[in-house]
Design an enzyme around this catalytic site. Sequence first.
Site, PDB file in Angstrom:
ATOM      1  N   GLU A 203      36.540  50.788  13.176  1.00 30.26           N
ATOM      2  CA  GLU A 203      37.677  50.761  12.256  1.00 30.26           C
ATOM      3  C   GLU A 203      37.682  51.977  11.352  1.00 30.26           C
ATOM      4  O   GLU A 203      38.728  52.588  11.106  1.00 30.26           O
ATOM      5  CB  GLU A 203      37.637  49.473  11.404  1.00 30.26           C
ATOM      6  CG  GLU A 203      38.840  49.367  10.495  1.00 30.26           C
ATOM      7  CD  GLU A 203      38.679  48.286   9.437  1.00 30.26           C
ATOM      8  OE1 GLU A 203      38.239  47.171   9.779  1.00 30.26           O
ATOM      9  OE2 GLU A 203      39.004  48.574   8.269  1.00 30.26           O
ATOM     10  N   SER A 339      28.587  42.697  13.399  1.00 28.36           N
ATOM     11  CA  SER A 339      29.798  42.403  12.635  1.00 28.36           C
ATOM     12  C   SER A 339      29.612  42.780  11.166  1.00 28.36           C
ATOM     13  O   SER A 339      28.738  42.255  10.477  1.00 28.36           O
ATOM     14  CB  SER A 339      30.120  40.904  12.756  1.00 28.36           C
ATOM     15  OG  SER A 339      30.982  40.507  11.728  1.00 28.36           O
TER      16      SER A 339
HETATM   17  S1  SF4 Z   1      38.556  40.887   9.188  1.00 26.50           S
HETATM   18 FE1  SF4 Z   1      40.219  40.057  10.431  1.00 26.50          FE
HETATM   19  S2  SF4 Z   1      42.056  40.010   9.095  1.00 26.50           S
HETATM   20 FE2  SF4 Z   1      40.523  41.373   8.193  1.00 26.50          FE
HETATM   21  S3  SF4 Z   1      41.061  43.402   8.945  1.00 26.50           S
HETATM   22 FE3  SF4 Z   1      39.475  42.621  10.317  1.00 26.50          FE
HETATM   23  S4  SF4 Z   1      40.603  41.635  11.966  1.00 26.50           S
HETATM   24 FE4  SF4 Z   1      42.051  41.933  10.283  1.00 26.50          FE
END
Ligand code: SF4
Length: 432
Positions: A203, A339
Amino acid sequence: MTNTRGIDPIVKDKDAKCFPGIFAVMKSFDVPIIYRSPLITAIKKKRKEQDRMKKDFTPTLLDLGSLQIYLARHFGFCYGVENAIEIAFRTVEENPGKRIFLLSEMIHNPQVNADLQSHGVQFMQDNYGKQLISFDELTADDIVIIPAFGTTLELEKKLKELGIQTEKYNTTCPFVEKVWNRSEQIAKKNYTIIIHGKPKHEETRATFSHAAANAPSVVVKDMQQAIELAKYIKGEKPAEQFYEEFKGQYSENFDVTRDLERIGVVNQTTMLASDTQAIADHLKQVMIEKYKLTTENVDERFADTRDTLCYATLENQQAVSGMLKTDADLAIVVGGYNSSNTSHLVELCEEKLPTYFINSEEKILSATEILHFNFHTKEELLTTSFLPTKKQVKVLITSGASCPDALVEGVINKLTSFFPVNKTTAELISKL
Ligand code: SF4
């Protein structure tokens, strides 16, 4: 494959207001039923009925006599994860015979990723961008799914050049796109973008790519790096040193003497809320001191971005804080070991009590032994006597935003099997 519909709406009214284009209508998703848990679904439904405004962060007590389980108020699949899972499985169903690729792991959950692989989906890159399957192998007939983390502009361009349409199979979470939009807004006002995130996380790499297309950008991974960056702002460190110290974390042609005069901070959506706030506050204060600003004119040098953490990160962290008010013996956090959002829940719990980070109930080997992940050292450890021998044991449980509820129910069942509990799941549900 059996799917189920009619899951409780996940997004709050508040979110609908924030993103009218995206969440004007409450949405539910088709997610394979194997990820659901009747017990957890009933608990979440009940809590939602009792607390529609989501103001109550106390945990749910499952009173099993000698075992007391406290479940966090919010945990498990978030909007973005359910959206991604729905699109990915639908893609598989709608495209028999086609080759389907995912740019990388779709979400950070080993079970979901393995399930997709068992349906023939192939991953092109590992979590750190290392190529597993060459782009040269792709043809315009192939389907490539973009994961929930989003992807870089460079990869999007490459796929387009190969004739691959990604729009229909793009699972990028709207909350990640919100960060990109926020970056673009502040870039237009000539601020440099500071991204608080893990530099190698998919990300953050995607956000960096989008930000760098609009403005000079630099990633800081933690408070320590923010403090070091601030030294370049204040001129306390020689400029040349920056390029080595922040190697791989700044955009092309970044000029440390020119590009830190006006800044704004955005985040990877899953960071620890307290860290994010502290980093923004620190950099803001540095700009105030360096340029002799006041709170009235600080926006001349520091863009007010507020934080760009997503709702699920905030809710899950607040729910852990609420859960930690209970005096318990231990905490179990369930989720993928890579995660980010899950590791922050572990971090919060660790401050208060013995905490075990596991990715399935199978890691609970017996009433005395547990295999658990130390995310600081990135190794799995075996701990013995993890359950205290006392009349009544209190366990806190939560899970990350990419963890199926079925795994949490598995953990509850495993723990229950070690105690003289004579309540069935149906009885537990009826007592809610
Ligand atoms: S944790 Fe879930 S809601 Fe938050 S940005 Fe990541 S995928 Fe999207």
